[in-house]
Scaffold this motif. Structure first.
Motif, short mmCIF file in Angstrom:
data_model
loop_
_atom_site.label_atom_id
_atom_site.label_comp_id
_atom_site.label_asym_id
_atom_site.label_seq_id
_atom_site.Cartn_x
_atom_site.Cartn_y
_atom_site.Cartn_z
N LYS A 93 0.73 -1.21 -0.01
CA LYS A 93 0.05 -0.06 -0.15
C LYS A 93 0.81 1.40 -0.15
O LYS A 93 0.60 2.18 0.30
CB LYS A 93 -0.98 -0.03 1.23
N ASN A 94 1.97 1.19 -0.30
CA ASN A 94 3.03 2.31 -0.57
C ASN A 94 3.36 2.85 0.71
O ASN A 94 3.60 4.05 0.85
CB ASN A 94 2.41 3.27 -1.59
N ASN A 95 3.45 2.14 1.92
CA ASN A 95 3.88 2.70 3.12
C ASN A 95 5.35 2.54 3.34
O ASN A 95 6.10 1.64 3.17
CB ASN A 95 3.22 1.58 4.21
N SER A 96 5.92 3.82 3.03
CA SER A 96 7.53 3.77 2.82
C SER A 96 8.30 3.33 4.06
O SER A 96 9.47 2.83 4.18
CB SER A 96 7.89 5.17 2.70
N TYR A 97 7.49 3.48 5.37
CA TYR A 97 8.38 3.01 6.68
C TYR A 97 8.30 1.48 6.53
O TYR A 97 9.47 0.98 6.90
CB TYR A 97 7.52 3.45 7.71
N ALA A 98 7.20 0.80 5.95
CA ALA A 98 7.30 -0.69 5.85
C ALA A 98 8.37 -1.05 5.02
O ALA A 98 8.97 -1.99 4.97
CB ALA A 98 6.00 -1.20 5.46
#
Length: 217
Positions: A93-98
């Protein structure tokens, strides 16, 4: 001497809790913040239920937080396989921290996989990933030698205000641009980065500015 060496050591990126540093506003009034409040009260089961429900509803922040905690063994029993699965859900889902955390978790497993995730996060302006790419290339884990784009990642991370990157970039600029080097060193020191505070204080001491130096030291 040992203390001084420890002070100037670069941080282990796995210790950075980017959830609440790189984008704090993203977590206001969310299920993750509510879960965090429950965890602070020791209500781990209630927090887990809340986070799992949020995850099922597609909340990437909740998925990233679950994955982060399970990989670290924080609040709940460590389960890296399950943790990386949830980080993967959030990364989709484009979560950069993940993405950044997936890079960290792959460092000791597959350097090229770690590089892939750091690059994905860096494209989304994640300063932690940019700095991690610099460290990855500097250590020679992926490429045999440093190249110009390696320092470009360091510069970008420093420009985004990451304290460790500002300190490292200051060292890189020391002979190339002393004035700019000093500026980045001071910025890092002002953010409370210990190595920068030590170096800046020592610089002031060498310049005879004892009172100002004492404050930093």
């Amino acid at each position: 001497v040992k203390l001084a060496l420890d002070i100037t050591a670069l941080p282990d990126m796995a210790d950075y809790d980017g959830h609440y540093i790189y984008d704090p506003n993203a977590f206001r009034k969310t299920d993750v913040q509510k879960a965090k409040a429950l965890l602070a009260e020791g209500k781990h089961n209630e927090a887990w239920t809340l986070l799992m429900e949020a995850s099922r509803n597609g909340n990437s922040y909740a998925q990233a937080f679950i994955g982060d905690c399970l990989c670290k063994g924080r609040y709940w029993k460590q389960n890296k396989d399950m943790g990386m699965t949830y980080l993967g859900f959030a990364a989709e889902k484009n979560n950069s921290y993940a993405m950044f955390r997936l890079g960290i978790e792959n460092l000791d497993i597959d350097s090229e996989e770690a590089e892939y995730w750091f690059l994905q996060a860096a494209e989304m302006d994640n300063a932690f990933a940019m700095y991690s790419l610099y460290k990855l290339y500097k250590n020679g884990s992926v490429r045999p030698e440093l190249s110009s784009d390696t320092y470009a990642y360091l510069r970008r991370a420093a420009e985004k205000g990451m304290d460790a990157a500002e300190y490292e970039y200051s060292k890189y600029l020391k002979d190339k641009n002393p004035e700019l080097s000093r500026e980045y060193l001071k910025r890092s020191a002002e953010r409370g980065f210990t190595a920068a505070m030590y170096a800046y204080g020592k610089m002031l001491l060498d310049e005879g500015k004892e009172q100002e130096a004492l404050t930093w030291l």
